[in-house]
Design a protein around this motif. Structure first.
Motif, PDB file in Angstrom:
ATOM      1  N   PRO A   1      23.790   4.791   6.388  1.00 45.37           N
ATOM      2  CA  PRO A   1      23.857   3.372   6.013  1.00 45.37           C
ATOM      3  C   PRO A   1      24.173   3.218   4.531  1.00 45.37           C
ATOM      4  O   PRO A   1      23.784   4.037   3.704  1.00 45.37           O
ATOM      5  CB  PRO A   1      22.452   2.861   6.346  1.00 45.37           C
ATOM      6  CG  PRO A   1      21.934   3.800   7.388  1.00 45.37           C
ATOM      7  CD  PRO A   1      22.526   5.144   7.047  1.00 45.37           C
ATOM      8  N   GLY A   2      24.908   2.151   4.216  1.00 51.23           N
ATOM      9  CA  GLY A   2      25.310   1.914   2.841  1.00 51.23           C
ATOM     10  C   GLY A   2      26.683   2.452   2.500  1.00 51.23           C
ATOM     11  O   GLY A   2      27.194   2.196   1.410  1.00 51.23           O
ATOM     12  N   THR A   3      27.301   3.207   3.427  1.00 49.40           N
ATOM     13  CA  THR A   3      28.644   3.727   3.194  1.00 49.40           C
ATOM     14  C   THR A   3      29.671   2.777   3.822  1.00 49.40           C
ATOM     15  O   THR A   3      29.327   1.718   4.344  1.00 49.40           O
ATOM     16  CB  THR A   3      28.786   5.133   3.779  1.00 49.40           C
ATOM     17  OG1 THR A   3      28.422   5.108   5.174  1.00 49.40           O
ATOM     18  CG2 THR A   3      27.851   6.098   3.056  1.00 49.40           C
ATOM     19  N   ASP A   4      30.943   3.181   3.785  1.00 48.75           N
ATOM     20  CA  ASP A   4      32.004   2.297   4.253  1.00 48.75           C
ATOM     21  C   ASP A   4      31.934   2.038   5.746  1.00 48.75           C
ATOM     22  O   ASP A   4      32.232   0.935   6.208  1.00 48.75           O
ATOM     23  CB  ASP A   4      33.377   2.870   3.871  1.00 48.75           C
ATOM     24  CG  ASP A   4      33.549   4.293   4.394  1.00 48.75           C
ATOM     25  OD1 ASP A   4      32.532   4.985   4.569  1.00 48.75           O
ATOM     26  OD2 ASP A   4      34.711   4.707   4.612  1.00 48.75           O
ATOM     27  N   LEU A   5      31.556   3.027   6.563  1.00 45.31           N
ATOM     28  CA  LEU A   5      31.412   2.861   8.013  1.00 45.31           C
ATOM     29  C   LEU A   5      30.084   3.467   8.440  1.00 45.31           C
ATOM     30  O   LEU A   5      30.013   4.605   8.908  1.00 45.31           O
ATOM     31  CB  LEU A   5      32.585   3.532   8.747  1.00 45.31           C
ATOM     32  CG  LEU A   5      33.953   2.855   8.599  1.00 45.31           C
ATOM     33  CD1 LEU A   5      35.045   3.700   9.243  1.00 45.31           C
ATOM     34  CD2 LEU A   5      33.949   1.459   9.205  1.00 45.31           C
ATOM     35  N   PRO A   6      28.979   2.745   8.282  1.00 41.70           N
ATOM     36  CA  PRO A   6      27.646   3.301   8.568  1.00 41.70           C
ATOM     37  C   PRO A   6      27.448   3.547  10.056  1.00 41.70           C
ATOM     38  O   PRO A   6      27.964   2.816  10.905  1.00 41.70           O
ATOM     39  CB  PRO A   6      26.704   2.203   8.050  1.00 41.70           C
ATOM     40  CG  PRO A   6      27.509   0.946   8.120  1.00 41.70           C
ATOM     41  CD  PRO A   6      28.923   1.346   7.837  1.00 41.70           C
ATOM     42  N   TRP A   7      26.653   4.593  10.365  1.00 42.53           N
ATOM     43  CA  TRP A   7      26.493   4.973  11.763  1.00 42.53           C
ATOM     44  C   TRP A   7      25.803   3.908  12.614  1.00 42.53           C
ATOM     45  O   TRP A   7      26.167   3.762  13.803  1.00 42.53           O
ATOM     46  CB  TRP A   7      25.765   6.323  11.870  1.00 42.53           C
ATOM     47  CG  TRP A   7      24.313   6.316  11.511  1.00 42.53           C
ATOM     48  CD1 TRP A   7      23.748   6.645  10.331  1.00 42.53           C
ATOM     49  CD2 TRP A   7      23.225   5.962  12.386  1.00 42.53           C
ATOM     50  NE1 TRP A   7      22.382   6.524  10.380  1.00 42.53           N
ATOM     51  CE2 TRP A   7      22.034   6.106  11.640  1.00 42.53           C
ATOM     52  CE3 TRP A   7      23.141   5.548  13.714  1.00 42.53           C
ATOM     53  CZ2 TRP A   7      20.780   5.819  12.175  1.00 42.53           C
ATOM     54  CZ3 TRP A   7      21.887   5.272  14.254  1.00 42.53           C
ATOM     55  CH2 TRP A   7      20.729   5.416  13.487  1.00 42.53           C
ATOM     56  N   PRO A   8      24.815   3.118  12.132  1.00 42.95           N
ATOM     57  CA  PRO A   8      24.276   2.067  13.016  1.00 42.95           C
ATOM     58  C   PRO A   8      25.341   1.058  13.427  1.00 42.95           C
ATOM     59  O   PRO A   8      25.352   0.591  14.570  1.00 42.95           O
ATOM     60  CB  PRO A   8      23.180   1.414  12.162  1.00 42.95           C
ATOM     61  CG  PRO A   8      22.815   2.451  11.145  1.00 42.95           C
ATOM     62  CD  PRO A   8      24.088   3.150  10.838  1.00 42.95           C
TER      63      PRO A   8
ATOM     64  N   HIS B   1      27.329  -5.355   5.923  1.00 38.68           N
ATOM     65  CA  HIS B   1      28.547  -4.765   6.488  1.00 38.68           C
ATOM     66  C   HIS B   1      28.955  -5.532   7.746  1.00 38.68           C
ATOM     67  O   HIS B   1      28.111  -5.979   8.523  1.00 38.68           O
ATOM     68  CB  HIS B   1      28.299  -3.298   6.842  1.00 38.68           C
ATOM     69  CG  HIS B   1      29.544  -2.536   7.128  1.00 38.68           C
ATOM     70  ND1 HIS B   1      30.163  -2.562   8.359  1.00 38.68           N
ATOM     71  CD2 HIS B   1      30.307  -1.724   6.347  1.00 38.68           C
ATOM     72  CE1 HIS B   1      31.240  -1.792   8.339  1.00 38.68           C
ATOM     73  NE2 HIS B   1      31.356  -1.268   7.126  1.00 38.68           N
ATOM     74  N   TYR B   2      30.261  -5.671   7.947  1.00 38.15           N
ATOM     75  CA  TYR B   2      30.729  -6.511   9.062  1.00 38.15           C
ATOM     76  C   TYR B   2      30.273  -5.979  10.417  1.00 38.15           C
ATOM     77  O   TYR B   2      30.038  -6.774  11.345  1.00 38.15           O
ATOM     78  CB  TYR B   2      32.246  -6.680   9.012  1.00 38.15           C
ATOM     79  CG  TYR B   2      33.083  -5.431   9.134  1.00 38.15           C
ATOM     80  CD1 TYR B   2      33.376  -4.873  10.373  1.00 38.15           C
ATOM     81  CD2 TYR B   2      33.623  -4.821   7.999  1.00 38.15           C
ATOM     82  CE1 TYR B   2      34.151  -3.742  10.485  1.00 38.15           C
ATOM     83  CE2 TYR B   2      34.410  -3.687   8.109  1.00 38.15           C
ATOM     84  CZ  TYR B   2      34.676  -3.145   9.349  1.00 38.15           C
ATOM     85  OH  TYR B   2      35.455  -2.029   9.464  1.00 38.15           O
ATOM     86  N   LEU B   3      30.110  -4.670  10.582  1.00 38.21           N
ATOM     87  CA  LEU B   3      29.617  -4.151  11.854  1.00 38.21           C
ATOM     88  C   LEU B   3      28.131  -4.451  12.042  1.00 38.21           C
ATOM     89  O   LEU B   3      27.676  -4.708  13.163  1.00 38.21           O
ATOM     90  CB  LEU B   3      29.869  -2.646  11.935  1.00 38.21           C
ATOM     91  CG  LEU B   3      31.331  -2.226  12.127  1.00 38.21           C
ATOM     92  CD1 LEU B   3      31.463  -0.712  12.090  1.00 38.21           C
ATOM     93  CD2 LEU B   3      31.907  -2.771  13.433  1.00 38.21           C
ATOM     94  N   HIS B   4      27.362  -4.419  10.957  1.00 35.94           N
ATOM     95  CA  HIS B   4      25.957  -4.835  11.041  1.00 35.94           C
ATOM     96  C   HIS B   4      25.854  -6.332  11.308  1.00 35.94           C
ATOM     97  O   HIS B   4      24.964  -6.787  12.043  1.00 35.94           O
ATOM     98  CB  HIS B   4      25.225  -4.479   9.743  1.00 35.94           C
ATOM     99  CG  HIS B   4      25.049  -3.004   9.557  1.00 35.94           C
ATOM    100  ND1 HIS B   4      24.724  -2.437   8.343  1.00 35.94           N
ATOM    101  CD2 HIS B   4      25.162  -1.963  10.428  1.00 35.94           C
ATOM    102  CE1 HIS B   4      24.629  -1.128   8.475  1.00 35.94           C
ATOM    103  NE2 HIS B   4      24.896  -0.816   9.727  1.00 35.94           N
ATOM    104  N   PHE B   5      26.750  -7.105  10.704  1.00 36.16           N
ATOM    105  CA  PHE B   5      26.758  -8.548  10.964  1.00 36.16           C
ATOM    106  C   PHE B   5      27.034  -8.831  12.439  1.00 36.16           C
ATOM    107  O   PHE B   5      26.469  -9.772  13.011  1.00 36.16           O
ATOM    108  CB  PHE B   5      27.812  -9.229  10.090  1.00 36.16           C
ATOM    109  CG  PHE B   5      27.908 -10.711  10.295  1.00 36.16           C
ATOM    110  CD1 PHE B   5      27.003 -11.570   9.696  1.00 36.16           C
ATOM    111  CD2 PHE B   5      28.897 -11.255  11.111  1.00 36.16           C
ATOM    112  CE1 PHE B   5      27.081 -12.942   9.900  1.00 36.16           C
ATOM    113  CE2 PHE B   5      28.988 -12.621  11.311  1.00 36.16           C
ATOM    114  CZ  PHE B   5      28.074 -13.469  10.705  1.00 36.16           C
ATOM    115  N   ALA B   6      27.884  -8.019  13.079  1.00 33.97           N
ATOM    116  CA  ALA B   6      28.166  -8.204  14.501  1.00 33.97           C
ATOM    117  C   ALA B   6      26.896  -8.043  15.332  1.00 33.97           C
ATOM    118  O   ALA B   6      26.678  -8.784  16.304  1.00 33.97           O
ATOM    119  CB  ALA B   6      29.232  -7.214  14.961  1.00 33.97           C
TER     120      ALA B   6
END
Length: 608
Positions: free
Chosen positions: A216-223, A471-476
């Motif tokens: 987490p915190g990188t460009d494409l975090p695993w969660p 991050h946009y994926l976390h926002f999803a």
């Protein structure tokens, strides 16, 4: 500088387009395009090979050619997760969602929601949202990426598709990897690839460039890759009209499932044919693909936010010899046409059947077809107006832009479809307000991010961190859960939908044999093929040509014949027992689905 396109290349391109035109004219003479089913659903006669190839071709557009290679060049291997995640979701499409859509008998997904909820408000809202997603996230992306490729190659504009992609791209992949010393050399040298005289906070590839799963915190975090991508991939593969329409055109459920498995196998390839060569491009052209200074990037590729998007066209135009360069150009110059054609067919189907027909209930079939075709022109114009946003969004990384738009707008749609199928207690007010409020929340994030900009590593954007910091994926993930909570909470405030309206529309009643009293009693169009309760197998006469290999076959009739019965008087959809499917081919398809799942697990585990 990339090599110029010569006469041999132009000759190959011309021959390719002549072949495509000939096949298109032959198809027009062979099939019916004058009815709603013929134009939008290919007469519901597509075999498993056609379904699988169509799913893959609808997915792989110019955005993949340019975007996957560009993001691979910019950030490394993690973008492969977007491709390999689909291998799992395709099984959900074939074994969970597609059977319900086919049994429901809906030609479009907004129509399915109308049957499920009696959604006079929900159906046009979902149709308009789908059209917005097509304009902002699909058509504009294909046009922009095609323009990048043609600007590099020819200096004039054409469109793209994926016809001879696998053979031509295989040659180009082998050339690119051999140019950097092979795959082991790529793994070793990619983290060290720097442009000349590099300085500043972000000149080198990230230290985690060769890892699929990142902290987490990188460009494409695993969660985000595991959960957020699951939301957007579920929307794209299971609830998006462009993809589901390929399944609705299948001649039987067994063909649809086999097509999903075939597409899953094909989804292994883009990583090796696009992502890895994009990473190689950073080693071969670090001063262009790896540029970070806005002035240098402007001189190198015409974009101040970065040049990673030119990785794929620069490789093709520099490494391949004349003739093969033209073949690769033809593959790309013909594949956006496939992607755009799929999007246009689906968008026109939604506009004609779910928007225009609601405004003009007495419109004839011919009138609806003309309206759908005119909408294609409007969609192109709107997408052209959106191109400046595509160019600068997400630091100039095209594939990140595609995923960001999906993360902002698609989770409410995914939540409504998920609950509509798995939770019978959900009703129309809950679905409507969940979709409306979820869309508002998504726009609250999307509009400031695109207006104020996310910036680059050297020049951060002006969007406040409390809006754009997640991050946009976390926002999803957050948006999906928030929409589910709204849908369930509002639904509990209203009476449930009676069971007689839900037969074969929800997962728990998918095998129900009782007649269904449709909430949305829409009369069928004259001469159109109905899709009610389609779950039949092809007859011996309807088998695929032997060129496609062994064909799943059963004992039943073609859809549109004995396999479906339109709703009767008062909107009652009667159950018609489907002919038994061939158990041998059923087992073959199921075993291949398990093998594909094992392949996906291996790829994730090996590259994680």
């Amino acid at each position: 500088m990339a090599a110029a396109v010569g006469p041999w290349d132009l000759g190959v391109i011309g021959a390719y387009f002549a072949l495509v035109l000939a096949v298109g004219l032959w198809s027009l003479r062979r099939g019916s395009r004058s009815s709603i089913s013929g134009f939008f659903l290919a007469g519901q006669r597509m075999g498993w090979g056609s379904v699988g190839a169509s799913l893959f071709a609808s997915n792989i557009g110019s955005g993949h050619f340019v975007g996957l290679a560009g993001t691979g060049a910019a950030t490394g291997l993690a973008v492969a997760a977007f491709e390999w995640h689909a291998m799992f979701v395709l099984l959900l499409l074939g074994w969970v969602f597609a059977p319900i859509y086919l049994r429901a008998g809906a030609p479009t997904l907004p129509r399915f929601l109308a049957l499920r909820f009696g959604a006079r408000r929900l159906r046009p809202l979902l149709a308009l949202l789908s059209l917005l997603l097509y304009g902002a996230g699909r058509v504009s992306v294909d046009m922009f990426s095609g323009a990048i490729f043609i600007r590099e190659a020819l200096g004039w504009e054409l469109y793209t598709s994926v016809g001879a992609l696998l053979v031509a791209t295989g040659l180009y992949t082998a050339t690119a990897l051999s140019a950097v010393g092979g795959l082991p050399s790529l793994w070793q040298r990619f983290p060290l690839a720097l442009p000349p005289n590099a300085s500043g906070p972000c000149p080198s590839p990230r230290a985690l460039a060769l890892r699929l799963l990142r902290p987490p915190g990188t460009d494409l975090p695993w969660p985000g890759l595991l959960l957020g991508l699951g939301v957007t991939a579920g929307w794209y593969w299971c609830t998006d009209q462009v993809i589901v329409q390929r399944c609705l055109a299948g001649r039987s459920l067994l063909h649809v499932r086999a097509g999903c498995v075939l597409c899953g196998y094909l989804k292994v390839l883009p990583v090796f044919l696009m992502v890895l060569p994009g990473m190689a491009a950073r080693l071969l052209f670090p001063d262009v693909v790896g540029c970070t200074d806005p002035e240098e990037c402007q001189r190198a590729c015409g974009s101040p936010v970065g040049c990673s998007n030119v990785a794929y066209p620069r490789l093709v135009l520099t490494l391949l010899p004349p003739g093969l360069r033209g073949l690769m150009l033809a593959a790309v110059l013909a594949a956006l046409m496939s992607s755009l054609a799929s999007i246009f067919a689906s968008a026109s189907a939604i506009f004609s059947l779910d928007v225009y027909q609601r405004l003009r209930p007495r419109a004839s079939q011919r009138h609806l077809l003309v309206a759908g075709r005119l909408w294609m022109v409007v969609l192109v114009a709107l997408s052209l107006a959106w191109l400046p946003v595509v160019e600068v969004a997400q630091g100039g990384r095209l594939f990140d832009y595609i995923q960001a738009v999906g993360s902002f707008l698609s989770p409410p749609v995914a939540a409504v479809f998920f609950l509509a199928i798995f939770v019978p207690r959900v009703n129309e007010p809950g679905a409507f307000w969940g979709l409306v409020l979820g869309l508002v929340l998504g726009l609250v994030r999307m509009v400031p991010e695109f207006v104020l900009g996310t910036g680059t590593c050297e020049a951060p954007g002006r969007c406040p961190a409390f809006i754009c910091g997640l991050h946009y994926l976390h926002f999803a993930i957050v948006l999906f859960l928030a929409t589910c909570a709204i849908v369930i909470a509002v639904s509990l405030c209203y009476p449930p939908i009676p069971r007689r309206h839900l037969h074969r529309l929800v997962f728990s009643l998918r095998h129900s044999q009782e007649p269904r009293d449709d909430l949305d009693k829409e009369p069928p169009l004259d001469g159109d093929v109905q899709l009610q309760n389609v779950e039949v197998e092809p007859s011996g006469q309807g088998a695929e040509p032997s060129g496609q290999g062994a064909e799943p076959s059963g004992q039943g009739a073609e859809p549109g014949g004995q396999g479906a019965e339109p709703g009767g008087a008062g909107g009652v959809a009667k159950y018609v027992a489907p002919p038994p499917e061939d158990p041998v081919w059923g087992r073959v398809v199921n075993v291949n689905a398990l093998i594909m799942t094992a392949v996906a697990v291996f790829l994730w585990g090996y590259f994680a």
